[in-house]
Design a protein around this motif. Structure first.
Motif, mmCIF file in Angstrom:
data_model
loop_
_atom_site.group_PDB
_atom_site.id
_atom_site.type_symbol
_atom_site.label_atom_id
_atom_site.label_comp_id
_atom_site.label_asym_id
_atom_site.label_seq_id
_atom_site.Cartn_x
_atom_site.Cartn_y
_atom_site.Cartn_z
ATOM 1 N N PHE A 147 1.051 -1.360 0.334
ATOM 2 C CA PHE A 147 0.352 0.021 -0.281
ATOM 3 C C PHE A 147 0.598 0.854 0.327
ATOM 4 N N GLU A 154 2.377 7.771 -6.087
ATOM 5 C CA GLU A 154 1.100 8.669 -6.241
ATOM 6 C C GLU A 154 1.503 10.270 -5.480
ATOM 7 N N SER B 33 -7.556 8.131 -6.912
ATOM 8 C CA SER B 33 -6.514 8.140 -6.749
ATOM 9 C C SER B 33 -7.038 6.214 -6.744
ATOM 10 N N LEU B 34 -6.206 5.203 -6.729
ATOM 11 C CA LEU B 34 -5.914 3.734 -6.545
ATOM 12 C C LEU B 34 -6.342 3.971 -5.089
ATOM 13 N N SER B 35 -5.358 4.859 -4.527
ATOM 14 C CA SER B 35 -5.389 4.146 -2.995
ATOM 15 C C SER B 35 -6.460 5.143 -2.271
ATOM 16 N N LEU B 39 -8.939 2.406 -0.036
ATOM 17 C CA LEU B 39 -9.186 2.834 1.416
ATOM 18 C C LEU B 39 -10.655 3.345 1.230
ATOM 19 N N PHE B 151 -16.305 9.476 6.366
ATOM 20 C CA PHE B 151 -15.185 8.604 6.272
ATOM 21 C C PHE B 151 -14.141 9.195 4.873
ATOM 22 N N PHE B 154 -13.432 12.751 5.153
ATOM 23 C CA PHE B 154 -12.178 12.852 6.072
ATOM 24 C C PHE B 154 -10.822 12.390 5.127
ATOM 25 N N LEU B 155 -11.316 11.492 4.343
ATOM 26 C CA LEU B 155 -10.117 11.394 3.092
ATOM 27 C C LEU B 155 -9.821 12.347 2.221
ATOM 28 N N LEU B 158 -7.858 15.206 3.693
ATOM 29 C CA LEU B 158 -6.552 14.447 3.752
ATOM 30 C C LEU B 158 -5.595 14.622 2.810
ATOM 31 N N TYR B 159 -6.016 14.220 1.663
ATOM 32 C CA TYR B 159 -5.402 14.199 0.579
ATOM 33 C C TYR B 159 -5.465 15.246 -0.662
ATOM 34 N N ARG B 162 -2.309 17.512 0.912
ATOM 35 C CA ARG B 162 -0.706 16.878 0.475
ATOM 36 C C ARG B 162 -0.877 17.029 -1.556
#
Lengths: 159, 162
Positions: A147, A154, B33-35, B39, B151, B154-155, B158-159, B162
């Motif tokens: 992960f 990314e 995105s994939l991540s 999640l 959720f 929140f994510l 966070l993203y 960045r």
């Protein structure tokens, strides 16, 4: 039995508080991923061992079940998360020490559940539990690396 | 994990549903995105697993998933099956930028759809109620869907940082 229940609840609360207070090197997205994965993985592991294989018998009364849930849903995932956090921030020798210590702590908690008659080992030994915890920790570390590779790709986290 | 007692209609429903939902996820234009997607998938799968563990376990046993109370391989696939639906739920919410009172309407519509969908799976014997009722599922989805949106926000925060 109520004193024992109180002990497990207190331990769970202390463990969560300590985790939130202590400095953590992992990014919050990684920790979210880990806690979700660990909850899924640990509950599945114990379901297979206790329901399918019937190697661990969990007392079916309310108080022992809550004690076991504290262990399974709070203490074990948070401890694993704590160890993976530490695991990522130290040298190789310290990593091995942390790995060994984490397994010992997990075994210690399971032993406590055994002597408090919350669980009963049926054709099962602590060494098998040890193998189980080692496997769970190794799988979690590998999944975390996979992960993290996506996150690095990314640009969400840096190496 | 054990194999199914009988490989029949409930296993086929899960397999077809899972394959179809994953095909739709891949076919939809990429939005996250994939991540981020991983999640969301993992969140829904874990919530399904934990709910099942708590209300279909040893002391509270209100339903069975698939053929028995054991942890079958198809139980695992059933939990994974929740992932694509959480993804669609977030996808539509994000794409149409649903806000304000429309969010309430969106949650109610999705709750009704989820309950009906679960009703279909009860009919196909994917879930076997032993004291549980479809109305309880309605209330459950009504709680889980806003949590899923929290959720997501929140994510997203966070993203975006960045």
């Amino acid at each position: 039995m109520l004193m024992e229940l109180l002990f497990w609840i207190t331990m769970s609360i202390l463990c969560v508080i300590t985790y939130f207070i202590v400095h953590k090197p992992l990014y919050i997205v990684e920790r979210l991923f880990l806690i979700l994965f660990l909850e899924f993985f640990i509950t599945s592991y114990f379901a297979v061992i206790s329901v399918n294989l019937e190697q661990i018998y969990i007392e079916k009364q309310m108080v022992p079940t809550i004690m076991f849930l504290c262990f399974e849903l709070i203490l074990l995932p948070v401890l694993f998360l704590f160890f993976i956090d530490l695991f990522n921030s130290t040298s190789l020798i310290k990593r091995l020490l942390i790995f060994g210590l984490s397994i010992l702590v997990c075994l210690g908690m399971e032993w406590l559940l055994l002597i408090q008659d919350v669980i009963v080992h049926v054709n099962w030994g602590l060494w098998q539990s040890m193998l189980g915890y080692v496997t769970m920790l190794v799988v979690t570390i590998i999944i975390h690396y996979m992960f993290k590779a996506i996150l690095i790709d990314e640009g969400v986290v840096t190496k | 994990m054990t194999l199914p007692v009988n490989f029949d209609h409930n296993e086929i429903v899960i397999l077809i549903g899972l394959i179809a939902s994953f095909i739709i996820v891949c076919w939809l234009p990429k939005r996250f995105s994939l991540s981020f997607s991983v999640l969301v998938f993992l969140f829904a799968t874990t919530i399904a697993r934990l709910s099942d563990h708590l209300i279909s376990g040893s002391i509270v046993d209100l339903y069975d998933v698939m053929d028995s109370g054991k942890y079958e391989i198809f139980d695992l696939l059933t939990y994974i099956y929740y992932g694509p639906f959480a993804y669609f739920f977030i996808y539509v919410y994000d794409k149409f930028n649903i806000k304000g009172l429309r969010t309430v309407l969106y949650i109610i519509v999705c709750t009704v759809l989820a309950t009906l969908f679960e009703g279909f799976h009860v009919f196909m014997e994917v879930f076997q109620y032993k004291g549980w009722h479809l109305w309880y599922s309605f209330s459950f989805y009504l709680i889980i869907q806003p949590i899923t949106l929290i959720f997501y926000h929140f994510l997203k925060r966070l993203y975006d940082k960045r």
